[in-house]
Design a protein around this motif. Structure first.
Motif, PDB file in Angstrom:
ATOM      1  N   THR A 255      83.354  61.869  75.940  1.00 35.36           N
ATOM      2  CA  THR A 255      83.811  60.487  76.136  1.00 35.36           C
ATOM      3  C   THR A 255      83.910  60.140  77.619  1.00 35.36           C
ATOM      4  OG1 THR A 255      86.095  61.280  75.923  1.00 35.36           O
ATOM      5  CG2 THR A 255      85.056  60.348  73.964  1.00 35.36           C
ATOM      6  N   THR A 256      84.175  61.119  78.473  1.00 36.23           N
ATOM      7  CA  THR A 256      84.233  60.855  79.918  1.00 36.23           C
ATOM      8  C   THR A 256      82.868  60.420  80.432  1.00 36.23           C
ATOM      9  OG1 THR A 256      85.948  62.546  80.151  1.00 36.23           O
ATOM     10  CG2 THR A 256      84.861  61.796  82.161  1.00 36.23           C
ATOM     11  N   VAL A 257      81.817  61.101  79.985  1.00 35.60           N
ATOM     12  CA  VAL A 257      80.462  60.727  80.396  1.00 35.60           C
ATOM     13  C   VAL A 257      80.100  59.359  79.836  1.00 35.60           C
ATOM     14  CG1 VAL A 257      78.021  61.366  80.294  1.00 35.60           C
ATOM     15  CG2 VAL A 257      79.765  63.126  80.616  1.00 35.60           C
ATOM     16  N   LEU A 258      80.523  59.086  78.599  1.00 36.60           N
ATOM     17  CA  LEU A 258      80.245  57.783  77.999  1.00 36.60           C
ATOM     18  C   LEU A 258      80.887  56.665  78.811  1.00 36.60           C
ATOM     19  CD1 LEU A 258      79.227  55.947  75.728  1.00 36.60           C
ATOM     20  CD2 LEU A 258      81.332  56.478  74.467  1.00 36.60           C
ATOM     21  N   VAL A 259      82.146  56.843  79.198  1.00 38.62           N
ATOM     22  CA  VAL A 259      82.833  55.827  80.011  1.00 38.62           C
ATOM     23  C   VAL A 259      82.143  55.684  81.362  1.00 38.62           C
ATOM     24  CG1 VAL A 259      84.996  55.247  81.174  1.00 38.62           C
ATOM     25  CG2 VAL A 259      85.037  56.149  78.847  1.00 38.62           C
ATOM     26  N   SER A 260      81.710  56.811  81.948  1.00 38.97           N
ATOM     27  CA  SER A 260      80.999  56.763  83.228  1.00 38.97           C
ATOM     28  C   SER A 260      79.707  55.965  83.095  1.00 38.97           C
ATOM     29  CB  SER A 260      80.680  58.177  83.724  1.00 38.97           C
ATOM     30  OG  SER A 260      81.853  58.926  83.888  1.00 38.97           O
TER      31      SER A 260
ATOM     32  N   ALA B  29      89.294  47.022  82.581  1.00 41.53           N
ATOM     33  CA  ALA B  29      88.927  45.847  81.786  1.00 41.53           C
ATOM     34  C   ALA B  29      87.831  46.198  80.785  1.00 41.53           C
ATOM     35  CB  ALA B  29      88.465  44.714  82.704  1.00 41.53           C
ATOM     36  N   ARG B  30      86.983  47.141  81.152  1.00 44.21           N
ATOM     37  CA  ARG B  30      85.946  47.592  80.223  1.00 44.21           C
ATOM     38  C   ARG B  30      86.576  48.215  78.971  1.00 44.21           C
ATOM     39  NH1 ARG B  30      80.421  46.823  79.261  1.00 44.21           N
ATOM     40  NH2 ARG B  30      79.957  48.276  77.595  1.00 44.21           N
ATOM     41  N   ALA B  31      87.686  48.949  79.166  1.00 43.88           N
ATOM     42  CA  ALA B  31      88.388  49.514  78.012  1.00 43.88           C
ATOM     43  C   ALA B  31      88.858  48.405  77.084  1.00 43.88           C
ATOM     44  CB  ALA B  31      89.569  50.357  78.486  1.00 43.88           C
ATOM     45  N   ARG B  32      89.381  47.324  77.671  1.00 44.16           N
ATOM     46  CA  ARG B  32      89.830  46.203  76.843  1.00 44.16           C
ATOM     47  C   ARG B  32      88.662  45.550  76.113  1.00 44.16           C
ATOM     48  NH1 ARG B  32      92.424  44.189  73.063  1.00 44.16           N
ATOM     49  NH2 ARG B  32      92.213  41.933  72.928  1.00 44.16           N
ATOM     50  N   GLN B  33      87.528  45.425  76.796  1.00 46.13           N
ATOM     51  CA  GLN B  33      86.353  44.833  76.155  1.00 46.13           C
ATOM     52  C   GLN B  33      85.857  45.702  75.007  1.00 46.13           C
ATOM     53  OE1 GLN B  33      83.928  44.522  79.669  1.00 46.13           O
ATOM     54  NE2 GLN B  33      84.401  42.353  79.972  1.00 46.13           N
ATOM     55  N   GLU B  34      85.869  47.019  75.205  1.00 48.15           N
ATOM     56  CA  GLU B  34      85.456  47.925  74.134  1.00 48.15           C
ATOM     57  C   GLU B  34      86.383  47.790  72.931  1.00 48.15           C
ATOM     58  OE1 GLU B  34      82.705  50.251  74.169  1.00 48.15           O
ATOM     59  OE2 GLU B  34      82.225  48.789  75.726  1.00 48.15           O
ATOM     60  N   GLU B  35      87.667  47.649  73.202  1.00 47.77           N
ATOM     61  CA  GLU B  35      88.631  47.497  72.123  1.00 47.77           C
ATOM     62  C   GLU B  35      88.455  46.161  71.408  1.00 47.77           C
ATOM     63  OE1 GLU B  35      93.436  48.062  71.554  1.00 47.77           O
ATOM     64  OE2 GLU B  35      92.702  47.111  73.386  1.00 47.77           O
ATOM     65  N   ALA B  36      88.299  45.078  72.179  1.00 44.52           N
ATOM     66  CA  ALA B  36      88.186  43.748  71.589  1.00 44.52           C
ATOM     67  C   ALA B  36      86.915  43.594  70.767  1.00 44.52           C
ATOM     68  CB  ALA B  36      88.234  42.691  72.690  1.00 44.52           C
ATOM     69  N   HIS B  37      85.824  44.240  71.214  1.00 47.44           N
ATOM     70  CA  HIS B  37      84.540  44.111  70.510  1.00 47.44           C
ATOM     71  C   HIS B  37      84.402  45.069  69.327  1.00 47.44           C
ATOM     72  CE1 HIS B  37      82.678  42.404  74.474  1.00 47.44           C
ATOM     73  NE2 HIS B  37      83.543  41.591  73.908  1.00 47.44           N
ATOM     74  N   GLY B  38      85.385  45.959  69.172  1.00 49.91           N
ATOM     75  CA  GLY B  38      85.356  46.861  68.024  1.00 49.91           C
ATOM     76  C   GLY B  38      84.653  48.184  68.256  1.00 49.91           C
ATOM     77  N   THR B  39      84.003  48.362  69.423  1.00 54.92           N
ATOM     78  CA  THR B  39      83.280  49.615  69.668  1.00 54.92           C
ATOM     79  C   THR B  39      84.227  50.776  69.955  1.00 54.92           C
ATOM     80  OG1 THR B  39      82.977  48.817  71.934  1.00 54.92           O
ATOM     81  CG2 THR B  39      81.123  48.578  70.436  1.00 54.92           C
ATOM     82  N   ALA B  40      85.425  50.481  70.460  1.00 54.74           N
ATOM     83  CA  ALA B  40      86.393  51.555  70.695  1.00 54.74           C
ATOM     84  C   ALA B  40      86.835  52.184  69.389  1.00 54.74           C
ATOM     85  CB  ALA B  40      87.599  51.016  71.457  1.00 54.74           C
ATOM     86  N   GLU B  41      86.868  51.403  68.333  1.00 58.32           N
ATOM     87  CA  GLU B  41      87.317  51.907  67.031  1.00 58.32           C
ATOM     88  C   GLU B  41      86.424  53.044  66.537  1.00 58.32           C
ATOM     89  OE1 GLU B  41      88.654  50.085  62.677  1.00 58.32           O
ATOM     90  OE2 GLU B  41      87.780  48.801  64.231  1.00 58.32           O
ATOM     91  N   ALA B  42      85.121  52.909  66.797  1.00 58.24           N
ATOM     92  CA  ALA B  42      84.191  53.966  66.370  1.00 58.24           C
ATOM     93  C   ALA B  42      84.453  55.262  67.136  1.00 58.24           C
ATOM     94  CB  ALA B  42      82.758  53.500  66.588  1.00 58.24           C
ATOM     95  N   VAL B  43      84.795  55.151  68.424  1.00 53.06           N
ATOM     96  CA  VAL B  43      85.088  56.342  69.224  1.00 53.06           C
ATOM     97  C   VAL B  43      86.407  56.974  68.778  1.00 53.06           C
ATOM     98  CG1 VAL B  43      85.583  57.191  71.552  1.00 53.06           C
ATOM     99  CG2 VAL B  43      83.811  55.462  71.198  1.00 53.06           C
TER     100      VAL B  43
ATOM    101  N   TRP C 191      91.375  58.908  75.518  1.00 53.65           N
ATOM    102  CA  TRP C 191      90.420  57.807  75.731  1.00 53.65           C
ATOM    103  C   TRP C 191      90.803  56.980  76.955  1.00 53.65           C
ATOM    104  CZ3 TRP C 191      90.993  52.326  74.542  1.00 53.65           C
ATOM    105  CH2 TRP C 191      89.769  51.627  74.560  1.00 53.65           C
ATOM    106  N   LEU C 192      92.083  56.572  77.066  1.00 50.14           N
ATOM    107  CA  LEU C 192      92.519  55.803  78.235  1.00 50.14           C
ATOM    108  C   LEU C 192      92.449  56.653  79.500  1.00 50.14           C
ATOM    109  CD1 LEU C 192      93.661  53.277  79.513  1.00 50.14           C
ATOM    110  CD2 LEU C 192      95.956  54.031  78.853  1.00 50.14           C
TER     111      LEU C 192
END
Length: 539
Positions: free
Chosen positions: A289-294, A370-384, A394-395
């Motif tokens: 997940t660190t590489v994914l966030v990078s 802010a990217r973390a918030r966007q991932e959460e709002a768009h639903g992609t964080a849920e899959a992770v 994750w944070l």
């Protein structure tokens, strides 16, 4: 018409907090300016001396406006107008992208398109909404000048200039939303256009020609390539020229026409700039997940690194302009000698430029969270988070990547400073000042990283507006607090104002340990609070 009113009301309901923060902050800065100028530059002789010092150091013109006389109101316009316009421009670009590409990206516009409102009503509503916000900002800025006792025509011209530049960047945001496929890409494009034109204006002013009495500057042709330059050349409280606003209005019309034309030829969900084809199979490293966030944060990080590199190079190269200007104007040479007696001017220039590097690093940090918030709002964080990855980890990944973005931005600035200092006898000392300033800005920017993460953990819906607001308030206090003679306790609330600096042969740590403590406490608190909250989708 009914659909347009409904959509406009919906936008006002969604944006009332963000608009209130942006407009109140901008108007508050304008209003506070009068008291500061009256206290700090109370006499005409003080103001003349200040403008003479500005002419002696053209680098200052990168961060201030166009000198147009020693009148109290004219000096305030010189100090504040570019920043008032910048704050209005950020407000309008974010507004434009949020209600066009942002809503399209999450599927909201597709639902509206299926109603009798059709495809064009949301875009028209956003245009009207942004125009009303720009006009309200201009009117309130003018009112703040009038409340300070300024002449009526000059006050109205300042308000009109801020509103006109704000409208130009509303159109830039609307056009960027048509070009790019994601809101992130559209915001990045609009912000970099804003920063580039702001710097272009500053360099054009620095290349200008000072008057014989050193109270006015005729900007070079380069300034006229920037909307900020058009606004400054109105010369409020001096010549009171209204005609430079015409290019602003023309640019607004042309850019908006281009935005509507591009919307007519593209598909919903698509962009004019083609999306890069992805790999058929993901790299094995993306299982981390660190590489994914990078990977998600890489484009914005590279952008801020480029900004840091250029700013660092300017910090050491533009100081050399002083000798050339002094050789051409004996009066400026006298001012330079008096300034040099009070300290090393070139090192002071480095410190000022690295404050901007700190701002870039803080923006990189806020954008990462802010990217973390966007991932959460768009639903992609849920899959992770449906995998064994927990919320805290994750944070923490976003905090680690944000800190790396800060380090890379400041390191790029030091590299730029080293390139600019090559061949200069004072190069080693300038580079030392740059390293110390960069180290301090790493800590200052990290404060905004953890504060934004804390907001994300406590009030996720406020992450983006409040994160950017905190950075804006801090830079205003750090850059303008000493100028307007704000109390030290208020100025020192800005992390940018208490970073370590060179002090002779040593280093004055100033507020370093308090900043480190704030980073540690804020980071720990955000991770602890993240354990206990649920995912918050887009509301």
């Amino acid at each position: 018409m009914t659909q347009l009113r409904v959509l406009l009301a919906q936008r006002l309901r969604r944006d009332w907090l963000q608009l209130t923060l942006w407009i109140a902050g901008t108007v508050g800065l304008a209003f506070a300016g009068y008291g500061g100028v009256a206290d700090t530059y109370g006499t005409e002789q003080d103001r003349i001396g200040t403008l003479a010092a500005v002419m002696a150091n053209p680098v200052i013109l990168l961060f201030r406006g166009l000198p147009s006389g020693a009148d109290e109101s004219a000096l305030l316009v010189f100090l504040l107008l570019p920043w008032l316009a910048v704050m209005g421009s950020f407000m309008s670009t974010f507004l434009a992208v949020r209600h066009t590409r942002g809503d399209e990206e999450i599927g909201r516009l597709e639902l509206v398109d299926a109603t009798p409102a059709g495809r064009w009503a949301p875009t028209v509503a956003t245009l009207v909404h942004g125009t009303l916000a720009a006009l309200a900002l201009g009117i309130l800025v003018a009112a703040s000048f009038l409340a300070g006792g300024a002449a009526t025509e000059g006050a109205l011209l300042v308000g009109a200039s801020v509103a006109a530049v704000t409208l130009v960047f509303l159109a830039v945001g609307m056009l960027s939303a048509q070009l790019m496929r994601t809101s992130r890409g559209a915001n990045s494009l609009a912000v970099w256009i804003l920063i580039a034109t702001f710097v272009l204006r500053g360099i054009g002013n620095a290349m200008g020609t000072p008057s014989d009495d050193l109270t006015r500057m005729e900007s070079s042709w380069l300034t006229w390539a920037s909307p900020f330059g058009w606004g400054e050349n109105t010369r409020a409280f001096d010549e009171n020229q209204w005609w430079p606003l015409l290019p602003c209005l023309a640019a607004f019309v042309v850019l908006m026409a281009a935005a509507f034309a591009l919307q007519a030829v593209r598909d919903v969900g698509g962009g004019i700039v083609p999306e890069r084809a992805g790999r058929a199979a993901a790299r094995g490293a993306l299982s981390s997940t660190t590489v994914l966030v990078s990977r998600l944060s890489a484009p914005s990080t590279v952008g801020w690194m480029v900004g840091g590199l250029l700013t660092g190079a300017l910090s050491t190269t533009l100081g050399k302009v002083l000798d050339q200007v002094a050789g051409e104007n004996p009066t400026i040479a006298d001012v330079l000698r008096s300034l040099a007696a009070s300290g090393d001017l070139e090192q002071a220039v480095v410190v000022v430029f690295f404050t901007m590097v700190g701002l870039f690093a803080a923006c990189a940090a806020v954008q990462t969270v802010a990217r973390a918030r966007q991932e959460e709002a768009h639903g992609t964080a849920e899959a992770v988070l449906a995998t064994p990855v927990q919320r805290v980890r994750w944070l923490a990944n976003f905090l680690v990547v944000g800190f790396i973005a800060i380090l890379l931005t400041c390191a790029a600035a030091v590299g730029g400073a080293a390139l600019g200092a090559t061949g200069d006898d004072a190069g080693p000392e300038l580079l030392r000042a740059a390293v110390v300033a960069a180290a301090g800005q790493v800590v200052a920017a990290s404060v905004f990283l953890v504060l934004t993460a804390l907001v994300f953990a406590v009030a996720p819906h406020l992450t983006i507006p409040l994160g950017w607001t905190l950075v804006s308030v801090a830079i205003v206090l750090g850059l303008f607090g000493p100028l307007f003679d704000f109390p030290d306790a208020l100025v020192n609330l800005s992390p940018f104002a208490v970073t370590p600096q060179i002090d002779g042969d040593g280093v004055d740590l100033r507020g370093l340990w308090w900043l480190v403590l704030a980073v540690a406490a804020g980071g720990a608190a955000s991770l602890v609070l993240m354990r206990r909250r649920e995912l918050a989708p887009e509301g």
